[in-house]
Structures are given as structure tokens and as C-alpha cells.
Design an enzyme around this catalytic site. Structure first.
Site, PDB file in Angstrom:
ATOM      1  N   ARG A 188       0.793  -1.239   0.000  1.00 17.22           N
ATOM      2  CA  ARG A 188       0.000   0.000   0.000  1.00 17.22           C
ATOM      3  C   ARG A 188       0.826   1.290   0.000  1.00 17.22           C
ATOM      4  NH1 ARG A 188      -2.326  -3.470  -1.348  1.00 17.22           N
ATOM      5  NH2 ARG A 188      -4.210  -4.428  -0.507  1.00 17.22           N
ATOM      6  N   SER A 237     -11.109  -0.175   2.888  1.00 15.32           N
ATOM      7  CA  SER A 237     -10.471  -0.504   4.168  1.00 15.32           C
ATOM      8  C   SER A 237      -9.702   0.716   4.688  1.00 15.32           C
ATOM      9  CB  SER A 237      -9.501  -1.672   3.989  1.00 15.32           C
ATOM     10  OG  SER A 237     -10.252  -2.844   3.764  1.00 15.32           O
ATOM     11  N   GLU A 307      -4.573   3.280   6.274  1.00 14.56           N
ATOM     12  CA  GLU A 307      -4.370   3.090   4.828  1.00 14.56           C
ATOM     13  C   GLU A 307      -4.903   4.326   4.087  1.00 14.56           C
ATOM     14  OE1 GLU A 307      -5.379  -0.765   3.226  1.00 14.56           O
ATOM     15  OE2 GLU A 307      -6.042   0.127   1.336  1.00 14.56           O
TER      16      GLU A 307
HETATM   17  C1  FAD Z   1     -15.432   0.284  -1.901  1.00 13.62           C
HETATM   18  C2  FAD Z   1     -13.942   0.390  -1.938  1.00 13.62           C
HETATM   19  C3  FAD Z   1     -13.186  -0.764  -2.059  1.00 13.62           C
HETATM   20  C4  FAD Z   1     -11.772  -0.676  -2.091  1.00 13.62           C
HETATM   21  N1  FAD Z   1     -11.037  -1.820  -2.213  1.00 13.62           N
HETATM   22  C5  FAD Z   1      -9.684  -1.764  -2.247  1.00 13.62           C
HETATM   23  C6  FAD Z   1      -8.895  -2.956  -2.387  1.00 13.62           C
HETATM   24  O1  FAD Z   1      -9.409  -4.063  -2.502  1.00 13.62           O
HETATM   25  N2  FAD Z   1      -7.551  -2.827  -2.399  1.00 13.62           N
HETATM   26  C7  FAD Z   1      -6.932  -1.603  -2.315  1.00 13.62           C
HETATM   27  O2  FAD Z   1      -5.690  -1.555  -2.351  1.00 13.62           O
HETATM   28  N3  FAD Z   1      -7.657  -0.461  -2.186  1.00 13.62           N
HETATM   29  C8  FAD Z   1      -9.009  -0.508  -2.156  1.00 13.62           C
HETATM   30  N4  FAD Z   1      -9.733   0.646  -2.022  1.00 13.62           N
HETATM   31  C9  FAD Z   1      -9.040   1.941  -1.866  1.00 13.62           C
HETATM   32  C10 FAD Z   1      -8.829   2.725  -3.169  1.00 13.62           C
HETATM   33  O3  FAD Z   1      -9.776   2.378  -4.148  1.00 13.62           O
HETATM   34  C11 FAD Z   1      -7.422   2.505  -3.740  1.00 13.62           C
HETATM   35  O4  FAD Z   1      -6.437   2.927  -2.829  1.00 13.62           O
HETATM   36  C12 FAD Z   1      -7.260   3.280  -5.060  1.00 13.62           C
HETATM   37  O5  FAD Z   1      -6.187   2.756  -5.740  1.00 13.62           O
HETATM   38  C13 FAD Z   1      -7.056   4.777  -4.876  1.00 13.62           C
HETATM   39  O6  FAD Z   1      -7.110   5.380  -6.152  1.00 13.62           O
HETATM   40  P1  FAD Z   1      -7.773   6.830  -6.342  1.00 13.62           P
HETATM   41  O7  FAD Z   1      -7.608   7.198  -7.767  1.00 13.62           O
HETATM   42  O8  FAD Z   1      -9.149   6.851  -5.811  1.00 13.62           O
HETATM   43  O9  FAD Z   1      -6.798   7.697  -5.454  1.00 13.62           O
HETATM   44  P2  FAD Z   1      -7.181   8.907  -4.472  1.00 13.62           P
HETATM   45  O10 FAD Z   1      -7.966   8.383  -3.328  1.00 13.62           O
HETATM   46  O11 FAD Z   1      -7.784  10.021  -5.252  1.00 13.62           O
HETATM   47  O12 FAD Z   1      -5.737   9.334  -3.982  1.00 13.62           O
HETATM   48  C14 FAD Z   1      -4.947   8.443  -3.210  1.00 13.62           C
HETATM   49  C15 FAD Z   1      -3.503   8.964  -3.215  1.00 13.62           C
HETATM   50  O13 FAD Z   1      -2.973   8.840  -4.537  1.00 13.62           O
HETATM   51  C16 FAD Z   1      -2.490  10.091  -4.975  1.00 13.62           C
HETATM   52  N5  FAD Z   1      -2.712  10.191  -6.432  1.00 13.62           N
HETATM   53  C17 FAD Z   1      -3.885  10.142  -7.110  1.00 13.62           C
HETATM   54  N6  FAD Z   1      -3.679  10.284  -8.426  1.00 13.62           N
HETATM   55  C18 FAD Z   1      -2.336  10.448  -8.591  1.00 13.62           C
HETATM   56  C19 FAD Z   1      -1.506  10.673  -9.720  1.00 13.62           C
HETATM   57  N7  FAD Z   1      -1.990  10.774 -10.970  1.00 13.62           N
HETATM   58  N8  FAD Z   1      -0.164  10.803  -9.515  1.00 13.62           N
HETATM   59  C20 FAD Z   1       0.358  10.715  -8.265  1.00 13.62           C
HETATM   60  N9  FAD Z   1      -0.371  10.516  -7.157  1.00 13.62           N
HETATM   61  C21 FAD Z   1      -1.727  10.375  -7.322  1.00 13.62           C
HETATM   62  C22 FAD Z   1      -3.276  11.131  -4.198  1.00 13.62           C
HETATM   63  O14 FAD Z   1      -2.589  12.369  -4.156  1.00 13.62           O
HETATM   64  C23 FAD Z   1      -3.410  10.449  -2.854  1.00 13.62           C
HETATM   65  O15 FAD Z   1      -2.248  10.649  -2.097  1.00 13.62           O
HETATM   66  C24 FAD Z   1     -11.146   0.583  -1.994  1.00 13.62           C
HETATM   67  C25 FAD Z   1     -11.931   1.759  -1.884  1.00 13.62           C
HETATM   68  C26 FAD Z   1     -13.317   1.663  -1.864  1.00 13.62           C
HETATM   69  C27 FAD Z   1     -14.127   2.918  -1.767  1.00 13.62           C
END
Ligand code: FAD
Length: 315
Positions: A188, A237, A307
Site C-alpha cells: 500500500r 479498508s 491506509e
Molecule cells: C469500496 C472500496 C473498495 C476498495 N477496495 C480496495 C482494495 O481491494 N484494495 C486496495 O488496495 N484499495 C481498495 N480501495 C481503496 C482505493 O480504491 C485505492 O487505494 C485506489 O487505488 C485509490 O485510487 P484513487 O484514484 O481513488 O486515489 P485517491 O484516493 O484520489 O488518492 C490516493 C492517493 O494517490 C495520490 N494520487 C492520485 N492520483 C495520482 C496521480 N496521478 N499521480 C500521483 N499521485 C496520485 C493522491 O494524491 C493520494 O495521495 C477501496 C476503496 C473503496 C471505496
């Protein structure tokens, strides 16, 4: 409102900064814009500037402005792993779109290669990869992030995003032209520089039978639907699993299921999810996270690590 609160909530952009952003992005720059609609938790105050950036040239221009004026900035992906403070985010919030949403998935003799922009939806990438028989892509099924956010988080389940990454392109304030980097991936998190905006990633998979890959994928999606409270806003999570254990198991065993702070509730269905039952604030959610952490530490002597990323003003 206290003086600390007033200063934490005061915009850091001058009229000239706002004008420049509006000139560069037109209607795609908005000001004092609420962030709650852009997060999965539906929580968070306003961004001084919310900028939808569609090309590498535009991204370079915004990062140059931030560098020259030493303005704070933040890149928001799909907002699925974020708790944005009730006071919002000072400076510029960048949301990639347009050119950055493209996905090019191809099957060839050596496997399946997917070139994806950072704002491409991971579920779409997974669906396209599965239909070409990308082996292992099912481990990313049901993760609602963008490609950029998933790379930053090294999102995954039994296998992680970083395992499949071949090339990464970024832009930074100090080096605003697109360039390649090779981060390392851990549970993560990654070694990707804090100030690097991922713009594109190339993913590489071995190829198998598309029908079999789609079948495993479908089974995973059904399992997630039956074990996660997907009907309520959440960030998935909240805590990382400690070595050799599951955060959800510890939280449940500590009796935290159903605990509430205002509109925020520890899910009865999955103890590592905090759901917004309606009108939850960031302060309430943060208070509930702290309470869960304290309860687990008192009961089991385990300090859970967050996380979800906290961002913005919490005063
Ligand atoms: C229902 C649900 C289920 C989930 N299941 C999982 C799972 O099974 N496994 C898991 O690992 N996660 C899970 N997640 C968490 C989440 O979906 C992941 O961490 C996802 O990869 C985050 O991506 P995001 O685009 O939403 O990032 P954001 O939440 O928008 O940002 C997260 C971080 O990434 C950075 N970021 C975003 N875009 C960029 C970019 N282009 N360049 C550099 N940094 C960037 C942001 O600045 C921030 O620090 C879940 C979330 C939900 C709501």
C-alpha cells in the site's frame, strides 16, 4: 471560529493566481469548490482552486505556476482512498482528465500490454484486460480507483498493481516535461516522489484464456459485493493489515462494529470499513478512526496504521 481555524481556511491564492488558472483552463478551473462530491466518502470542504487538467502541456503549466509561486497543490485521483478535512484544501487541487483517461489494451505474442492514462478508471482497465485474457488482472477487480491513484497506493488484494507495472511517466514542478521513473512498490505504498504526478503507466500481463479470466473476475466481484457495504459511501479498508493478521478481524474482535461518531459508523458488514450513514463530517470520521485505533491498541496491543490518506485542513 478560532484564529487558527480562520488562517487554516483562508485561501492562499491571489487574484492574479486565480486569473492565470482561469486563462489556462477556462471553465475547467473553479474556485472555492466543494470537494465532497469528488470523494467516495462524500466528505470534505472546498479547494481554493479545483483544476481539471486534460493535457500534458496544461499540467506542465499548472506545475510551473505552483513552483514559481510556491503554491501548495494536490493531485486527486478518483478520491476513493481519501479523507479530506472539513476546512478543505489550500492551493490547487489537480484532477486529470481528457488525454489522461485513454486506455490502449492489446494482446500480442508475449502477453497483454495496457497503456493507460493516470485518470483512466481502474475498473475499466480491468474489464478491458480481462477480455484479452490478462492473467492476474482479476486481483485488481472491484478497486474503484484511477490508474494514478492505484499506482501511488500500490492497490491490490492478493496481488498488487506494482507487480504488473512496466513503465511509469510522471511530471513534477521541478521537471514539468513528461519523463520516466521507476518506483519500487511495497504494501500500500511506493517510493514514487511526493511531488510526482503520474500521467501514464504501462502494465504488462501474461495472457491466458479470456473466458477463464473473466470467470475468476466475476467470482471476485460477487464475493466483494457480499462482504463489503457498497451501498454506503466509504473509502474501502481504513487500516492496513498488520503483519500476519487482518485489521478487520482485530477491529471486530475489539467490539467496534457499529460504533458511531455523528454520521460515521464502523460497518456491521466489514469492520475495516467506516461508512458515511448521512452527513458525516471529516472531524467525526477522524474521531471514529482514532477511537477504533485506541480500542484495538488497548485490547490487543496492536497499533493499526492508516491506509486512507488524510489531506487538507482538519481544524
Ligand atoms: C469500496 C472500496 C473498495 C476498495 N477496495 C480496495 C482494495 O481491494 N484494495 C486496495 O488496495 N484499495 C481498495 N480501495 C481503496 C482505493 O480504491 C485505492 O487505494 C485506489 O487505488 C485509490 O485510487 P484513487 O484514484 O481513488 O486515489 P485517491 O484516493 O484520489 O488518492 C490516493 C492517493 O494517490 C495520490 N494520487 C492520485 N492520483 C495520482 C496521480 N496521478 N499521480 C500521483 N499521485 C496520485 C493522491 O494524491 C493520494 O495521495 C477501496 C476503496 C473503496 C471505496
Amino acid at each position: 471560529m478560532s484564529l487558527t481555524e480562520i488562517s487554516a481556511r483562508a485561501s492562499v491564492l491571489t487574484g492574479a493566481d486565480r486569473e492565470l488558472l482561469a486563462q489556462t483552463l477556462g471553465q475547467r478551473a473553479s474556485f472555492d469548490a466543494p470537494l465532497a462530491p469528488h470523494t467516495y466518502w462524500k466528505i470534505g470542504g472546498p479547494a481554493d482552486a479545483f483544476c481539471i487538467v486534460e493535457t500534458s502541456a496544461e499540467l506542465g503549466a499548472i506545475l510551473r505556476l505552483a513552483f514559481k509561486r510556491t503554491l501548495p497543490w494536490f493531485v486527486l485521483g478518483s478520491g476513493s482512498n481519501l479523507l479530506v478535512g472539513d476546512g478543505g484544501i489550500r492551493g490547487i487541487v489537480i484532477r486529470l482528465a481528457g488525454d489522461f483517461a485513454r486506455i490502449d489494451a492489446r494482446a500480442h505474442d508475449d502477453g497483454v500490454t495496457i497503456v493507460a492514462g493516470a485518470s483512466a478508471s481502474l475498473p475499466l482497465v480491468v474489464a478491458q484486460g480481462a477480455s484479452l485474457g490478462a492473467i492476474g488482472i482479476d486481483s485488481l477487480a472491484g478497486i474503484p480507483g484511477s490508474v494514478g491513484g492505484s499506482l501511488r497506493m500500490n492497490a491490490g488484494t492478493d496481488r498488487e498493481f506494482g507487480e504488473f507495472v512496466r513503465d511509469v511517466t510522471v511530471q513534477t514542478p521541478a521537471k514539468p516535461e513528461p519523463h520516466a521513473v521507476t518506483p519500487q512498490y511495497f504494501y500500500r505504498h511506493t517510493t514514487l516522489a511526493r511531488d510526482a504526478v503520474v500521467t501514464h503507466a504501462t502494465l504488462q500481463f501474461a495472457s491466458g484464456d479470456p473466458v477463464a479470466v473473466r470467470d475468476v473476475l466475476q467470482k471476485r466481484l460477487v464475493r466483494r459485493k457480499n462482504s463489503q457495504p457498497l451501498q454506503y459511501p466509504s473509502a474501502g479498508s481504513c487500516f492496513r493489515n498488520p503483519p500476519g493478521d487482518k485489521a478487520g478481524r482485530l477491529i471486530e474482535a475489539a467490539g467496534c462494529k457499529g460504533l458511531r461518531e455523528g454520521g460515521a459508523e464502523v460497518s456491521e458488514m466489514h469492520a475495516n470499513f467506516i461508512v458515511n450513514r448521512g452527513g458525516a463530517t471529516a472531524a467525526e470520521t477522524a474521531a471514529l478512526l482514532a477511537r477504533v485505533r485506541r480500542t484495538v491498541a488497548e485490547r490487543f496491543g496492536v497499533e493499526l496504521e492508516l491506509e486512507v490518506h488524510f489531506v487538507g485542513a482538519f481544524v
